[in-house]
Design a protein around this motif. Structure first.
Motif, short mmCIF file in Angstrom:
data_model
loop_
_atom_site.label_atom_id
_atom_site.label_comp_id
_atom_site.label_asym_id
_atom_site.label_seq_id
_atom_site.Cartn_x
_atom_site.Cartn_y
_atom_site.Cartn_z
N PRO A 87 0.61 10.31 2.95
CA PRO A 87 2.04 10.15 1.84
C PRO A 87 3.89 9.88 2.36
O PRO A 87 3.73 11.04 1.80
N GLY A 88 3.62 9.10 1.64
CA GLY A 88 5.15 8.82 2.14
C GLY A 88 5.26 8.61 3.28
O GLY A 88 6.80 8.21 3.81
N THR A 89 4.46 7.44 4.09
CA THR A 89 4.77 7.12 5.33
C THR A 89 4.83 5.82 5.62
O THR A 89 3.71 6.01 5.22
N ASP B 81 -2.02 5.41 -5.18
CA ASP B 81 -1.66 6.98 -6.75
C ASP B 81 -0.95 8.58 -5.98
O ASP B 81 -1.34 9.45 -6.44
N SER B 82 -0.60 7.77 -5.26
CA SER B 82 -0.21 8.90 -3.84
C SER B 82 0.99 8.56 -3.92
O SER B 82 1.97 8.25 -5.23
N ILE B 83 2.14 10.20 -3.96
CA ILE B 83 3.23 10.28 -4.38
C ILE B 83 5.03 9.53 -4.02
O ILE B 83 5.19 10.17 -5.87
N SER B 84 4.43 8.27 -3.89
CA SER B 84 6.30 8.06 -3.81
C SER B 84 5.82 6.56 -4.53
O SER B 84 6.73 6.59 -5.68
N CYS B 85 4.40 6.48 -5.37
CA CYS B 85 3.95 5.81 -6.26
C CYS B 85 3.69 6.52 -7.45
O CYS B 85 4.20 6.04 -8.93
N ALA B 120 -5.31 5.67 -1.76
CA ALA B 120 -4.81 6.66 -1.73
C ALA B 120 -2.83 6.22 -0.65
O ALA B 120 -3.38 4.67 -0.11
N CYS B 121 -2.10 6.68 -0.05
CA CYS B 121 -1.02 5.41 0.42
C CYS B 121 -1.13 4.64 0.82
O CYS B 121 -2.21 4.54 1.89
N LEU B 122 -0.19 3.62 0.70
CA LEU B 122 -1.02 2.33 1.27
C LEU B 122 0.17 2.09 2.76
O LEU B 122 0.01 0.57 2.64
N GLY B 123 0.57 2.71 2.10
CA GLY B 123 1.63 3.17 3.86
C GLY B 123 3.37 1.83 3.58
O GLY B 123 3.42 1.31 3.75
N CYS B 124 3.28 1.68 2.20
CA CYS B 124 4.54 0.88 1.88
C CYS B 124 5.58 1.80 0.66
O CYS B 124 5.62 0.94 -0.42
N CYS B 125 5.37 2.65 1.15
CA CYS B 125 6.37 4.05 -0.17
C CYS B 125 7.57 3.13 -0.05
O CYS B 125 8.66 4.18 -1.31
N ASP B 126 8.40 2.70 0.12
CA ASP B 126 9.67 2.04 -0.03
C ASP B 126 9.29 0.71 -0.51
O ASP B 126 10.51 0.54 -1.25
S1 FES Z 1 3.02 6.35 -1.73
FE1 FES Z 1 1.75 4.58 -2.65
S2 FES Z 1 3.09 3.51 -0.74
FE2 FES Z 1 2.56 5.36 -0.73
#
Ligand code: FES
Ligand code: FMN
Ligand code: SF4
Lengths: 421, 154
Positions: A87-89, B81-85, B120-126
C-alpha cells in the motif's frame, strides 16, 4: 541531472521497439553478449546496485550465488517481480506503463548474466494497461531477435512469458511468488535452499524487482562508476521516489539516491495542501516505521533511513496529515495486513486479526489502558525472527512506531471513549 | 462439462509448464473468464481434467482474492480501501456507492448489474482515491463522479 530510468517514459504512447532502438535501446543486450556472463555480473556487483523491491540487497551479489558452468542445472529461470501491492507504492506502474522495453532489455541482460533459459514477468492483475504493453513488447522483442533461440547469433537462447496474478499481496514475497507461478497457494518457502540454488520447479532462479531490472541496461552501457556517480549518497544510482497523501502534487519522480524527505515533500510534491500539517511519514510503503517532522532532513537512502529508525522500503512515502487520526490510520494498515496474511504461521495468522480488533475497539472508544500493553506485546511477538516471512514484522513497524510517536492519541481515544478526530 | 474453448485454453496453459498441476491457477482463470465465477461443478471438472482432487483445487481457488467462488454481478467494482485512499477519503465513496446501489462490500445488486468489493492498493496512490469497474481504472474519484462512471456499465 541525469534521469536514465525515466528519460524515455511516455505514458500516452510508450516507445515501440523500433523507436527505442533509434534512441540507443537494446544496445546493452548487444554489449553484454560480447562480455562473459561473469563480467556482466561483476559489473553489476561493482555498481553497488541494491534491490529496489524493499530489502535492498546487492543485486550482483544475489546473482553470484547462481550455479554457473557446464554442470549447472537447467532450465534456469529469471523472474521480474511486478506484483506491486505494497500500500502506498506506485513506482513500478510508472516504469511498466511508461517504458516497457526498458524492463525487457534489463531482464534479457540479467538473464544472460546468469545464463537463464526461461523468464517471466509476474504482473499483478490490476495492471491491465501494463499487461497489454508488456505482451506487445515481448512479441516485438521476439520479432527483432532479442528473445528466442540463438539471440543475435550468440548461441544463447531465452524465452519470456507474461504471467498475471490473481490478487494476493503475498505473491510479491519472492518464494511465495515462485509457489504462485507453480500454481500453488502463495505461501513462502523455507530458506535455505535459496531460490538461486533451488527456485522455480526446483531450478536455479533469480527474482528481482521491476525497478532493479530497469537499472541494468544503463549500468552495462555506462559502467559501474557512472552509476555510483548518479547518487548523492553511499547507495548508488537514481531512485524512483513517490509521495502520496494530502500534498499539493502527489506523484513519482526519478531523483539521485539520497535526496532528503523535505526536498521530496516540499519541492517535488509541492508541500502540504492548504490547512494541513505533517504528522507522520511512512517513508517506504505500509510496512515501514513512521518518521515525523523531526526527520525531514533525513536522506532517503537505505542507511540513512535505517539510522532514523525506519526503512527505505520501496521509497514511495505516505504522508499522514494532522487531520487524519493516527489510530484510524494504523487500523487501516493492520486491516490490510490481517487480510493479506497467508495463514502459514500462527503468530501472524492469529496475531494480526487480534491487533486489528484491538485497534478498532480503541478507535470506537471501547479501548482499555491495558490494550496499549497488549499491542506492544504483539509488536514484539510478531516481530523479526518469530514468523515465517517478513509480512508480519513489516506490519509491526508502523504499529510500534505509532505507539512511540502518537501515544497521546491512543490514550486520548481511551480516556475520552471515542475518536477525537 | 468444460467447453471446447475452455479445454483449448487450458491445454495451451498446460503446454507451458512442466506438469499439469502447475496450470491450475490459469485453468481457474479460464473458467472464470467464461462464466464470471468458478462454481463447485466447474471446480470439480478442472480438478478431474488436471488429475487433482477438488479439495486441492479449492485450496488454491479460495486463496486468491480475484478468483470468485460465488456468483458476481456483470460488473465488479473494486474500491481501493488501502492507506493512501483512506487518507484521501475512500469511505465517502463507499458511502455514496452504498446509497446509490444499496449494497455493502461483498454484495451484488438484485438485478445482477454490480458487485462491490474492497481491494488492496491499486497502485495509483498519487491519484487517490481510486477504483476499478471491471478492467477500467478510475483515479482521483470524487463522489459527484460516481453517477457518470456507473452509467457506462449496463
Ligand atoms: S492506496 Fe489506494 S491506490 Fe494505493
Ligand atoms: C509480503 C511481501 C511482499 C512483497 N512484495 C513485493 C512486491 O510486490 N514487489 C517486489 O519487487 N518485491 C516485493 N517483496 C520483496 C521480495 O520478497 C524480494 O525481496 C524482491 O522482489 C527482490 O528483488 P530486489 O532484490 O530487486 O529488490 C515483498 C516482500 C514481502 C515480505
Ligand atoms: S508471517 Fe504471515 S504472511 Fe508470512 S508466512 Fe507467516 S502467516 Fe504467512
Amino acid at each position: 541531472m541525469e534521469k536514465p530510468l525515466t528519460q524515455h517514459i511516455n505514458l500516452q504512447q510508450p516507445l515501440s521497439l523500433k523507436e527505442y532502438e533509434a534512441k540507443g535501446g537494446y544496445s546493452a543486450v548487444r554489449k553484454a553478449l560480447k562480455m562473459t556472463p561473469q563480467e556482466v555480473q561483476k559489473m553489476v556487483q561493482e555498481s553497488n546496485l541494491k534491490g529496489r523491491g524493499g530489502a535492498g540487497f546487492n543485486t550482483g551479489m544475489k546473482w553470484s550465488f547462481v550455479p554457473m558452468g557446464e554442470n549447472a542445472p537447467h532450465p534456469k529461470y529469471l523472474v521480474a517481480n511486478a506484483d506491486e501491492m505494497e500500500p502506498g507504492t506506485f513506482k513500478d506502474r510508472l516504469l511498466l506503463e511508461g517504458h516497457p522495453h526498458q524492463l525487457i532489455e534489463g531482464m534479457i541482460v540479467a538473464a544472460y548474466a546468469i545464463q537463464a533459459d526461461i523468464s517471466y514477468v509476474f504482473l499483478r492483475w490490476a495492471y491491465k494497461k501494463a499487461a497489454a504493453l508488456i505482451r506487445k513488447s515481448i512479441a516485438e522483442a521476439y520479432e527483432a531477435g532479442y528473445l528466442g533461440n540463438d539471440i543475435l547469433g550468440s548461441g544463447w537462447s531465452l524465452q519470456m512469458h507474461l504471467h498475471t496474478g490473481v490478487g494476493r499481496y503475498m505473491c510479491g514475497e519472492e518464494t511465495a511468488l515462485l509457489n504462485a507461478l507453480e500454481g500453488k497457494r502463495a505461501t513462502p518457502r523455507a530458506k535455505p535452499p535459496f531460490p538461486q540454488i533451488s527456485g522455480l520447479f526446483g531450478k536455479p532462479t533469480i527474482v528481482n524487482n521491476v525497478e532493479t531490472f530497469c537499472c541494468i541496461p544503463h549500468i552495462v552501457n555506462n559502467g559501474a562508476d557512472w552509476f555510483k556517480g548518479l547518487s548523492k549518497s553511499e547507495d548508488a544510482g537514481t531512485k524512483i521516489y513517490g509521495v502520496s497523501g494530502k500534498v499539493n502534487r502527489p506523484g513519482a519522480w526519478e531523483l539521485p539516491m539520497g535526496v532528503t524527505v523535505r526536498e521530496l515533500i516540499e519541492e517535488h510534491a509541492g508541500g502540504m495542501k492548504n490547512g494541513y500539517k505533517i504528522r507522520g511519514i511512512l517513508p517506504g510503503g505500509a510496512s515501514t516505521d513512521f518518521l515525523t517532522v523531526d526527520h525531514l532532513d533525513v536522506k532517503m537512502d537505505f542507511k540513512s533511513v535505517a539510522a532514523a529508525g525506519s526503512r527505505m522500503g520501496t521509497g514511495t512515502m505516505i504522508v499522514m496529515d494532522d487531520a487524519t487520526c493516527p489510530v484510524g490510520f494504523v487500523h487501516n494498515l493492520q486491516h490490510f495486513f490481517a487480510q493479506e496474511s497467508c495463514g502459514w504461521c500462527t503468530p501472524c495468522r492469529e496475531g494480526l486479526p487480534w491487533v486489528e480488533r484491538i485497534l478498532l475497539s480503541i478507535e470506537k472508544g471501547e479501548g482499555r489502558t491495558e490494550d496499549l500493553e497488549l499491542l506492544q506485546m504483539h509488536a514484539q511477538f510478531l516481530g523479526p525472527g518469530n514468523t515465517f516471512c517478513a509480512l508480519a514484522p513489516g506490519a509491526m513497524e508502523p504499529l510500534q512506531s505509532a505507539l512511540k510517536y502518537f501515544r497521546d492519541d491512543f490514550e486520548r481515544h481511551i480516556h475520552q471513549k471515542g475518536c477525537p478526530y | 462439462m468444460l467447453s471446447e474453448s475452455e479445454i483449448h485454453a487450458i491445454d495451451h496453459e498446460v503446454s507451458l509448464v512442466p506438469h499439469k498441476k502447475a496450470a491450475v491457477i490459469e485453468a481457474l482463470k479460464v473458467v472464470q473468464q467464461h462464466h464470471g465465477w468458478v462454481s463447485d461443478e466447474k471446480l470439480e471438472e478442472v480438478a478431474a481434467y488436471l488429475d487433482m482432487s477438488p479439495a486441492e483445487v479449492d485450496s488454491v481457488a479460495t486463496f486468491y482474492n480475484l478468483i470468485f467462488r460465488k456468483p458476481v454481478g456483470r460488473h465488479v467494482i473494486l474500491l481501493c480501501d488501502s492507506i493512501s485512499c483512506y487518507v484521501m477519503g475512500y469511505k465517502k465513496l463507499y458511502e455514496a456507492l452504498h446509497e446509490h446501489l444499496h449494497i455493502k462490500f461483498g454484495e451484488t445488486t438484485p438485478d445482477g448489474r454490480f458487485t462491490l468489493l474492497p481491494n488492496a492498493c491499486l497502485g495509483c496512490c498519487d491519484h487517490a482515491p481510486a477504483l476499478m469497474v471491471g478492467e477500467d481504472l478510475y483515479r482521483d474519484v470524487q463522489v459527484q463522479d460516481l453517477e457518470n462512471i456507473l452509467a457506462q456499465y449496463k
